[in-house]
Design an enzyme around this catalytic site. Structure first.
Site, short mmCIF file in Angstrom:
data_model
loop_
_atom_site.label_atom_id
_atom_site.label_comp_id
_atom_site.label_asym_id
_atom_site.label_seq_id
_atom_site.Cartn_x
_atom_site.Cartn_y
_atom_site.Cartn_z
N GLU A 14 32.63 -31.00 14.98
CA GLU A 14 33.90 -31.28 14.30
C GLU A 14 33.96 -32.71 13.76
OE1 GLU A 14 37.45 -29.80 16.12
OE2 GLU A 14 36.34 -28.30 17.24
N GLU A 22 30.83 -41.24 15.00
CA GLU A 22 30.61 -42.37 14.09
C GLU A 22 31.52 -42.22 12.86
OE1 GLU A 22 28.07 -40.60 15.47
OE2 GLU A 22 27.47 -42.16 16.89
C1 LIG Z 1 28.23 -27.60 18.12
C2 LIG Z 1 28.64 -28.08 16.77
C3 LIG Z 1 29.89 -27.77 16.30
C4 LIG Z 1 30.29 -28.17 15.05
N1 LIG Z 1 31.52 -27.85 14.64
C5 LIG Z 1 31.94 -28.20 13.42
C6 LIG Z 1 33.24 -27.86 12.96
O1 LIG Z 1 34.03 -27.22 13.67
N2 LIG Z 1 33.63 -28.25 11.75
C7 LIG Z 1 32.79 -28.97 10.93
O2 LIG Z 1 33.19 -29.32 9.80
N3 LIG Z 1 31.54 -29.31 11.33
C8 LIG Z 1 31.09 -28.95 12.55
N4 LIG Z 1 29.83 -29.29 12.97
C9 LIG Z 1 28.97 -30.04 12.05
C10 LIG Z 1 28.91 -31.47 12.48
O3 LIG Z 1 30.14 -32.10 12.26
C11 LIG Z 1 27.79 -32.08 11.66
O4 LIG Z 1 26.63 -31.88 12.43
C12 LIG Z 1 28.09 -33.50 11.33
O5 LIG Z 1 28.89 -33.52 10.19
C13 LIG Z 1 26.85 -34.32 11.12
O6 LIG Z 1 26.09 -33.80 10.05
P1 LIG Z 1 24.51 -33.74 10.22
O7 LIG Z 1 24.17 -32.97 11.43
O8 LIG Z 1 23.95 -33.29 8.88
O9 LIG Z 1 24.08 -35.23 10.50
P2 LIG Z 1 23.93 -36.42 9.45
O10 LIG Z 1 25.06 -36.41 8.49
O11 LIG Z 1 22.54 -36.42 8.97
O12 LIG Z 1 24.15 -37.66 10.45
C14 LIG Z 1 23.18 -38.05 11.41
C15 LIG Z 1 23.75 -39.19 12.22
O13 LIG Z 1 24.07 -40.27 11.35
C16 LIG Z 1 25.44 -40.62 11.50
N5 LIG Z 1 26.01 -40.99 10.20
C17 LIG Z 1 26.00 -40.25 9.07
N6 LIG Z 1 26.63 -40.89 8.07
C18 LIG Z 1 27.06 -42.07 8.59
C19 LIG Z 1 27.80 -43.17 8.07
N7 LIG Z 1 28.22 -43.19 6.80
N8 LIG Z 1 28.08 -44.18 8.89
C20 LIG Z 1 27.66 -44.18 10.19
N9 LIG Z 1 26.96 -43.17 10.73
C21 LIG Z 1 26.67 -42.13 9.96
C22 LIG Z 1 26.13 -39.41 12.07
O14 LIG Z 1 27.27 -39.79 12.84
C23 LIG Z 1 25.04 -38.82 12.95
O15 LIG Z 1 25.06 -39.46 14.21
C24 LIG Z 1 29.40 -28.90 14.22
C25 LIG Z 1 28.12 -29.23 14.71
C26 LIG Z 1 27.74 -28.83 15.95
C27 LIG Z 1 26.36 -29.19 16.44
#
Ligand SMILES: Cc1cc2nc3c(=O)[nH]c(=O)nc-3n(C[C@H](O)[C@H](O)[C@H](O)COP(=O)(O)OP(=O)(O)OC[C@H]3O[C@@H](n4cnc5c(N)ncnc54)[C@H](O)[C@@H]3O)c2cc1C
Length: 66
Positions: free
Chosen positions: A46, A50
């Site tokens: 969700e 960060e």
């Molecule tokens: C169990 C689970 C439940 C989920 N439920 C939902 C949901 O209900 N609704 C929903 O919309 N999504 C949901 N997600 C998606 C989750 O929010 C995404 O995984 C998240 O948006 C991160 O995207 P990513 O995995 O592509 O990581 P990336 O975007 O590649 O990020 C990798 C890391 O870099 C950090 N990062 C990225 N951009 C920045 C920045 N600009 N500044 C600082 N740090 C940064 C992130 O915090 C993360 O730690 C869920 C994911 C999981 C695993």
């Protein structure tokens, strides 16, 4: 803000519980093992914490202009 606070508390407290219980905390016989695995996921789902921090800080700055 509530999601950020609660999930950070879950991560911090599950780690503390694991360390207090030592090897028992790592065993599947106790719920602590699951809390310790689940807590990091709560910081990602969700919207990662960060990004939550960025969103919250932007709103605080917008609501409190210098
Ligand atoms: C169990 C689970 C439940 C989920 N439920 C939902 C949901 O209900 N609704 C929903 O919309 N999504 C949901 N997600 C998606 C989750 O929010 C995404 O995984 C998240 O948006 C991160 O995207 P990513 O995995 O592509 O990581 P990336 O975007 O590649 O990020 C990798 C890391 O870099 C950090 N990062 C990225 N951009 C920045 C920045 N600009 N500044 C600082 N740090 C940064 C992130 O915090 C993360 O730690 C869920 C994911 C999981 C695993």
């Amino acid at each position: 803000m509530a999601k950020l606070f609660a999930t950070e508390a879950a991560a911090e407290n599950s780690l503390e519980a694991m360390r207090i219980h030592g090897a028992y905390g790592y065993s599947k016989e106790f719920n602590i093992e699951r809390y310790y695995r689940d807590a990091p996921l709560l910081c990602i789902g969700e919207g990662t914490n960060e990004l939550q921090r960025i969103i919250i800080s932007r709103q605080l700055v917008a609501r409190n202009p210098v």
